[in-house]
Scaffold this motif. Structure first.
Motif: not given
Ligand code: COA
Length: 254
Positions: A22-23, A25, A61, A63, A65, A246
Protein backbone atom coordinates in the motif's frame (compact mmCIF):
# COMPACT_ATOMS: atom_id res chain seq x y z
CA UNK A 1 4.57 -9.01 9.50
CA UNK A 2 3.90 -5.72 11.24
CA UNK A 3 3.41 -2.53 9.19
CA UNK A 4 5.95 -0.79 11.45
CA UNK A 5 9.19 -2.56 12.30
CA UNK A 6 11.41 -1.33 15.11
CA UNK A 7 14.93 -2.42 15.86
CA UNK A 8 17.40 -1.05 18.39
CA UNK A 9 21.06 -1.76 18.00
CA UNK A 10 24.19 0.07 19.18
CA UNK A 11 22.15 3.02 20.46
CA UNK A 12 20.20 3.49 17.21
CA UNK A 13 16.44 2.90 17.04
CA UNK A 14 15.40 2.18 13.45
CA UNK A 15 11.72 2.62 12.58
CA UNK A 16 10.82 1.02 9.24
CA UNK A 17 7.60 1.70 7.35
CA UNK A 18 6.73 -1.78 6.13
CA UNK A 19 3.47 -1.61 4.18
CA UNK A 20 4.96 -1.62 0.73
CA UNK A 21 1.91 -3.17 -0.99
CA UNK A 22 0.00 0.00 0.00
CA UNK A 23 2.99 2.22 -0.76
CA UNK A 24 3.77 2.61 2.94
CA UNK A 25 0.67 4.73 3.44
CA UNK A 26 0.24 5.28 7.15
CA UNK A 27 -2.77 4.09 9.16
CA UNK A 28 -3.82 5.19 12.64
CA UNK A 29 -2.34 1.96 14.04
CA UNK A 30 0.99 2.76 12.38
CA UNK A 31 1.04 6.31 13.84
CA UNK A 32 0.29 4.77 17.25
CA UNK A 33 3.20 2.30 16.92
CA UNK A 34 5.59 5.07 15.85
CA UNK A 35 4.39 7.39 18.64
CA UNK A 36 4.91 4.63 21.22
CA UNK A 37 8.37 3.81 19.83
CA UNK A 38 9.40 7.48 19.99
CA UNK A 39 8.08 7.89 23.54
CA UNK A 40 10.04 4.82 24.70
CA UNK A 41 13.16 6.01 22.86
CA UNK A 42 12.90 9.47 24.43
CA UNK A 43 12.84 7.92 27.90
CA UNK A 44 15.51 5.27 27.27
CA UNK A 45 19.08 6.55 27.75
CA UNK A 46 20.34 3.54 25.76
CA UNK A 47 18.70 4.99 22.62
CA UNK A 48 20.78 7.89 21.34
CA UNK A 49 19.42 8.43 17.81
CA UNK A 50 16.41 7.41 15.72
CA UNK A 51 16.35 6.55 12.00
CA UNK A 52 13.18 6.49 9.90
CA UNK A 53 13.24 4.49 6.69
CA UNK A 54 10.91 3.01 4.12
CA UNK A 55 11.77 0.90 1.09
CA UNK A 56 14.20 1.59 -1.77
CA UNK A 57 11.20 2.23 -4.05
CA UNK A 58 8.84 4.10 -1.72
CA UNK A 59 9.26 6.11 1.47
CA UNK A 60 5.57 6.77 2.11
CA UNK A 61 2.39 7.63 0.19
CA UNK A 62 1.28 9.65 3.20
CA UNK A 63 -1.80 9.16 5.31
CA UNK A 64 -3.94 6.14 4.44
CA UNK A 65 -6.75 7.60 2.35
CA UNK A 66 -9.24 4.97 3.50
CA UNK A 67 -8.56 6.16 7.06
CA UNK A 68 -9.20 9.75 5.92
CA UNK A 69 -12.56 8.68 4.46
CA UNK A 70 -13.58 7.00 7.71
CA UNK A 71 -12.02 9.65 9.92
CA UNK A 72 -13.90 10.63 13.04
CA UNK A 73 -13.27 14.06 14.56
CA UNK A 74 -9.81 13.63 16.04
CA UNK A 75 -8.46 15.02 19.27
CA UNK A 76 -4.92 16.10 20.05
CA UNK A 77 -4.52 12.67 21.72
CA UNK A 78 -5.19 10.80 18.47
CA UNK A 79 -2.32 8.67 17.11
CA UNK A 80 -1.31 11.08 14.35
CA UNK A 81 -0.99 14.01 16.75
CA UNK A 82 0.82 11.89 19.33
CA UNK A 83 3.28 10.95 16.57
CA UNK A 84 3.70 14.53 15.37
CA UNK A 85 4.22 15.82 18.90
CA UNK A 86 6.73 13.03 19.52
CA UNK A 87 8.84 13.66 16.43
CA UNK A 88 8.66 17.47 16.60
CA UNK A 89 9.80 17.58 20.23
CA UNK A 90 12.20 14.62 20.17
CA UNK A 91 15.30 15.70 22.06
CA UNK A 92 17.88 13.39 20.42
CA UNK A 93 18.95 13.42 16.75
CA UNK A 94 16.44 12.03 14.24
CA UNK A 95 17.58 10.83 10.80
CA UNK A 96 15.70 9.57 7.75
CA UNK A 97 16.60 7.56 4.67
CA UNK A 98 14.18 8.52 1.89
CA UNK A 99 13.85 6.80 -1.48
CA UNK A 100 11.02 7.04 -4.00
CA UNK A 101 7.86 9.06 -3.36
CA UNK A 102 7.47 10.85 -0.02
CA UNK A 103 3.91 12.19 -0.10
CA UNK A 104 2.08 14.37 2.43
CA UNK A 105 3.26 13.46 5.91
CA UNK A 106 5.97 11.42 4.16
CA UNK A 107 7.51 14.82 3.35
CA UNK A 108 6.30 16.93 6.27
CA UNK A 109 7.74 14.57 8.90
CA UNK A 110 11.15 15.24 7.32
CA UNK A 111 10.96 18.90 8.43
CA UNK A 112 11.33 17.47 11.95
CA UNK A 113 14.35 15.28 11.13
CA UNK A 114 17.88 16.54 11.69
CA UNK A 115 19.59 14.60 8.88
CA UNK A 116 17.86 13.30 5.76
CA UNK A 117 19.66 11.05 3.27
CA UNK A 118 17.87 10.68 -0.05
CA UNK A 119 18.05 8.18 -2.83
CA UNK A 120 18.34 9.86 -6.24
CA UNK A 121 14.81 8.54 -6.92
CA UNK A 122 13.30 10.51 -4.02
CA UNK A 123 10.29 12.67 -4.96
CA UNK A 124 8.77 14.91 -2.31
CA UNK A 125 5.22 16.26 -2.43
CA UNK A 126 2.66 17.93 -0.19
CA UNK A 127 -0.56 17.69 -2.26
CA UNK A 128 -2.92 18.79 0.53
CA UNK A 129 -4.79 21.30 -1.65
CA UNK A 130 -5.36 18.64 -4.31
CA UNK A 131 -7.12 16.62 -1.61
CA UNK A 132 -9.26 19.51 -0.35
CA UNK A 133 -7.08 19.76 2.76
CA UNK A 134 -4.52 22.14 4.23
CA UNK A 135 -0.96 21.62 5.48
CA UNK A 136 -0.13 19.69 8.65
CA UNK A 137 2.89 18.99 10.86
CA UNK A 138 3.59 22.75 10.98
CA UNK A 139 4.52 22.58 7.29
CA UNK A 140 2.62 25.84 6.64
CA UNK A 141 5.35 27.45 8.76
CA UNK A 142 8.34 25.17 8.15
CA UNK A 143 8.02 24.85 4.34
CA UNK A 144 8.21 28.63 3.65
CA UNK A 145 10.96 28.92 6.25
CA UNK A 146 13.07 26.11 4.75
CA UNK A 147 12.25 26.45 1.04
CA UNK A 148 11.52 30.16 0.66
CA UNK A 149 7.96 31.36 0.09
CA UNK A 150 7.99 30.99 -3.71
CA UNK A 151 9.04 27.36 -3.75
CA UNK A 152 6.79 26.58 -0.79
CA UNK A 153 3.84 28.09 -2.71
CA UNK A 154 4.56 25.80 -5.68
CA UNK A 155 4.74 22.82 -3.35
CA UNK A 156 1.79 23.70 -1.09
CA UNK A 157 -0.63 25.64 -3.32
CA UNK A 158 -0.01 23.85 -6.62
CA UNK A 159 0.92 20.59 -4.90
CA UNK A 160 3.86 20.21 -7.27
CA UNK A 161 6.46 17.59 -6.38
CA UNK A 162 10.14 18.41 -6.05
CA UNK A 163 13.03 16.04 -6.56
CA UNK A 164 16.06 15.09 -4.50
CA UNK A 165 18.34 17.75 -6.10
CA UNK A 166 15.93 20.56 -5.19
CA UNK A 167 15.55 19.16 -1.69
CA UNK A 168 19.34 19.11 -1.34
CA UNK A 169 19.63 22.69 -2.55
CA UNK A 170 17.06 23.91 -0.01
CA UNK A 171 18.72 21.99 2.83
CA UNK A 172 15.86 19.56 3.47
CA UNK A 173 18.21 16.76 2.42
CA UNK A 174 21.84 16.45 3.53
CA UNK A 175 23.12 14.15 0.80
CA UNK A 176 21.91 12.22 -2.27
CA UNK A 177 23.09 8.67 -2.97
CA UNK A 178 21.92 5.72 -5.08
CA UNK A 179 18.71 4.27 -3.55
CA UNK A 180 20.50 1.07 -2.57
CA UNK A 181 22.91 3.09 -0.38
CA UNK A 182 20.56 5.49 1.45
CA UNK A 183 19.62 3.24 4.39
CA UNK A 184 23.23 2.18 5.00
CA UNK A 185 24.42 5.80 4.92
CA UNK A 186 21.74 6.85 7.42
CA UNK A 187 22.80 3.98 9.70
CA UNK A 188 26.48 4.95 9.49
CA UNK A 189 25.71 8.56 10.34
CA UNK A 190 23.39 7.47 13.16
CA UNK A 191 26.13 5.27 14.61
CA UNK A 192 28.60 8.18 14.43
CA UNK A 193 26.11 10.30 16.38
CA UNK A 194 25.46 7.49 18.86
CA UNK A 195 29.16 7.46 19.74
CA UNK A 196 29.15 11.16 20.67
CA UNK A 197 28.30 12.56 24.12
CA UNK A 198 24.51 12.41 24.37
CA UNK A 199 24.23 15.51 26.55
CA UNK A 200 26.08 17.59 23.95
CA UNK A 201 23.85 16.29 21.15
CA UNK A 202 20.68 17.07 23.11
CA UNK A 203 21.85 20.54 24.12
CA UNK A 204 23.02 21.40 20.60
CA UNK A 205 19.73 20.30 19.05
CA UNK A 206 17.78 22.19 21.75
CA UNK A 207 19.71 25.39 21.03
CA UNK A 208 19.38 25.02 17.25
CA UNK A 209 15.58 24.70 17.57
CA UNK A 210 15.09 27.16 20.42
CA UNK A 211 13.58 29.95 18.34
CA UNK A 212 10.87 27.83 16.78
CA UNK A 213 9.63 25.41 19.45
CA UNK A 214 6.57 27.42 20.48
CA UNK A 215 5.63 28.58 17.00
CA UNK A 216 5.80 25.01 15.67
CA UNK A 217 3.57 23.71 18.46
CA UNK A 218 1.06 26.54 17.98
CA UNK A 219 1.02 26.17 14.19
CA UNK A 220 0.51 22.42 14.44
CA UNK A 221 -2.50 22.95 16.69
CA UNK A 222 -3.97 25.62 14.35
CA UNK A 223 -3.45 23.39 11.30
CA UNK A 224 -5.03 20.44 13.13
CA UNK A 225 -8.22 22.43 13.73
CA UNK A 226 -8.54 23.36 10.05
CA UNK A 227 -7.45 19.95 8.81
CA UNK A 228 -9.99 18.18 11.02
CA UNK A 229 -12.80 20.42 9.76
CA UNK A 230 -11.76 20.08 6.11
CA UNK A 231 -11.60 16.27 6.28
CA UNK A 232 -15.39 16.21 6.51
CA UNK A 233 -16.04 18.81 3.78
CA UNK A 234 -17.20 18.02 0.24
CA UNK A 235 -13.88 18.76 -1.53
CA UNK A 236 -11.96 16.27 0.59
CA UNK A 237 -14.74 13.65 0.42
CA UNK A 238 -14.68 13.94 -3.38
CA UNK A 239 -10.87 13.67 -3.50
CA UNK A 240 -10.75 10.58 -1.25
CA UNK A 241 -13.64 8.87 -3.05
CA UNK A 242 -12.01 9.58 -6.42
CA UNK A 243 -8.72 8.07 -5.21
CA UNK A 244 -10.48 4.92 -3.99
CA UNK A 245 -12.41 4.69 -7.27
CA UNK A 246 -9.17 5.28 -9.25
CA UNK A 247 -10.55 8.31 -11.11
CA UNK A 248 -9.74 12.03 -11.26
CA UNK A 249 -11.58 14.16 -8.68
CA UNK A 250 -14.27 16.54 -9.91
CA UNK A 251 -14.14 19.75 -7.85
CA UNK A 252 -16.52 21.66 -10.16
CA UNK A 253 -19.37 21.45 -7.63
CA UNK A 254 -17.43 22.16 -4.44
N1 COA B 1 -3.76 5.47 1.12
C1 COA B 1 -4.28 4.25 0.92
N2 COA B 1 -3.86 3.43 -0.07
C2 COA B 1 -2.88 3.89 -0.86
C3 COA B 1 -2.29 5.15 -0.69
C4 COA B 1 -2.78 5.96 0.36
N3 COA B 1 -2.26 7.18 0.62
N4 COA B 1 -1.35 5.33 -1.64
C5 COA B 1 -1.33 4.20 -2.37
N5 COA B 1 -2.25 3.31 -1.90
C6 COA B 1 -2.57 1.99 -2.41
C7 COA B 1 -3.34 2.08 -3.73
O1 COA B 1 -4.73 2.23 -3.48
C8 COA B 1 -3.01 0.73 -4.34
O2 COA B 1 -3.81 -0.25 -3.68
P1 COA B 1 -4.40 -1.50 -4.54
O3 COA B 1 -3.20 -2.25 -5.02
O4 COA B 1 -5.20 -2.25 -3.52
O5 COA B 1 -5.21 -0.88 -5.66
C9 COA B 1 -1.57 0.48 -3.88
O6 COA B 1 -1.36 1.32 -2.75
C10 COA B 1 -0.55 0.87 -4.94
O7 COA B 1 -0.76 2.25 -5.26
P2 COA B 1 -0.66 2.84 -6.76
O8 COA B 1 -1.28 4.18 -6.76
O9 COA B 1 -1.18 1.82 -7.72
O10 COA B 1 0.93 2.93 -6.93
P3 COA B 1 1.76 3.86 -7.94
O11 COA B 1 3.14 3.33 -7.90
O12 COA B 1 1.06 3.96 -9.26
O13 COA B 1 1.74 5.33 -7.28
C11 COA B 1 1.89 6.92 -5.50
C12 COA B 1 2.38 5.58 -6.04
C13 COA B 1 2.46 7.09 -4.08
C14 COA B 1 2.37 8.06 -6.40
C15 COA B 1 0.35 6.92 -5.47
O14 COA B 1 -0.07 5.72 -4.82
C16 COA B 1 -0.31 8.06 -4.76
O15 COA B 1 -0.34 9.16 -5.26
N6 COA B 1 -0.88 7.80 -3.56
C17 COA B 1 -1.69 8.75 -2.84
C18 COA B 1 -0.83 9.81 -2.21
C19 COA B 1 -1.67 10.78 -1.42
O16 COA B 1 -2.43 11.56 -1.93
N7 COA B 1 -1.52 10.69 -0.08
C20 COA B 1 -2.17 11.52 0.87
C21 COA B 1 -1.30 12.66 1.19
S1 COA B 1 -2.01 13.75 2.39
Amino acid sequence: MSDILTDTSAGVLTITLNRVDKKNSITAAMYASMADALAQAEADPAVRTVVFQGHETIFSAGNDIGDFLNAKPSTMDSPVFRFLRGISTFSKPVLAAVCGPAVGIGTTLLFHCDLVYAGDNAAFSMPFVNLGLCPEAASSYLAPQRMGYGRAAEALLLGEPFMAEAALEMGLVSRIVPPSEAAALAQRQAQKLAAKPLGSLIETKRLMKLGQVDVVAQRMAQEAQSFGRMLAEPAAREAFTAFMEKRKPDFSKV
